[in-house]
Design an enzyme around this catalytic site. Structure first.
Site: not given
Ligand code: RTP
Ligand code: MG
Length: 141
Positions: A114, A128, A11, A51, A117, A93
């Site tokens: 965080n 995905e 991320k 998402y 993913h 998470t």
């Protein structure tokens, strides 16, 4: 256990921290192979579509806003039990709840920022991977 493929995203926070290599090293040490990869700055539409399962959740707007805040590194990981193995490497998470030595414990700042993913089940992994690498050559050897 079967050989699986899973979709991983490093991320914007972790890309900005310059720890792509350190995260890749953890994948490799755990026997996960990077078989496709691309750096990309997601558009609002792409992040919302990716998402979409969370679109009714209270954190959706913040999640999408964060995911478009900078470039991300997107990869397909392949290996024995890759989906669960990647989730183990990632940790919980919320980085405050993540086990010591996990990617989120070591590199994440908050539940929003965080670090990574990872797909959470075979069905989401397949969807995905296809979302980001439709029909693209995937190099597994
Ligand atoms: P990811 O999908 O990014 O791998 O994370 P995850 O499976 O561990 O967590 P998930 O429940 O799928 O949530 C997706 C992302 O939304 C943010 N989130 N915020 N404020 C909150 O309560 C909350 N809950 C989730 C997190 O950034 C999470 O990674
Ligand atoms: Mg998830």
């Amino acid at each position: 256990m079967a050989t699986e493929r899973t979709l991983s995203i490093i991320k914007p926070d972790a890309v900005a921290k310059n720890v792509i290599g350190q995260i890749y090293a953890r994948f490799e040490a755990a026997g996960l192979k990077v078989i496709a990869a691309r750096m990309q700055h997601l558009s609002q539409r792409e992040a919302e579509a990716f998402y979409a399962v969370h679109k009714e959740r209270p954190f959706f707007k913040d999640l999408v806003g964060f995911m478009v805040s900078g470039p991300v590194m997107i990869q397909v990981l392949e290996g024995e039990g890759a989906i669960a193995k990647n989730r183990e490497l990632m940790g919980a998470t919320d980085p405050k709840k993540a086990d010591k030595g996990t990617i989120r414990a070591d590199f994440a700042d908050s539940i929003d920022a965080n670090a990574v993913h990872g797909s959470d089940a075979p069905e989401t992994a397949a969807a995905e991977v296809a979302f980001f690498f439709p029909g693209l050559a995937i190099y597994s050897r």
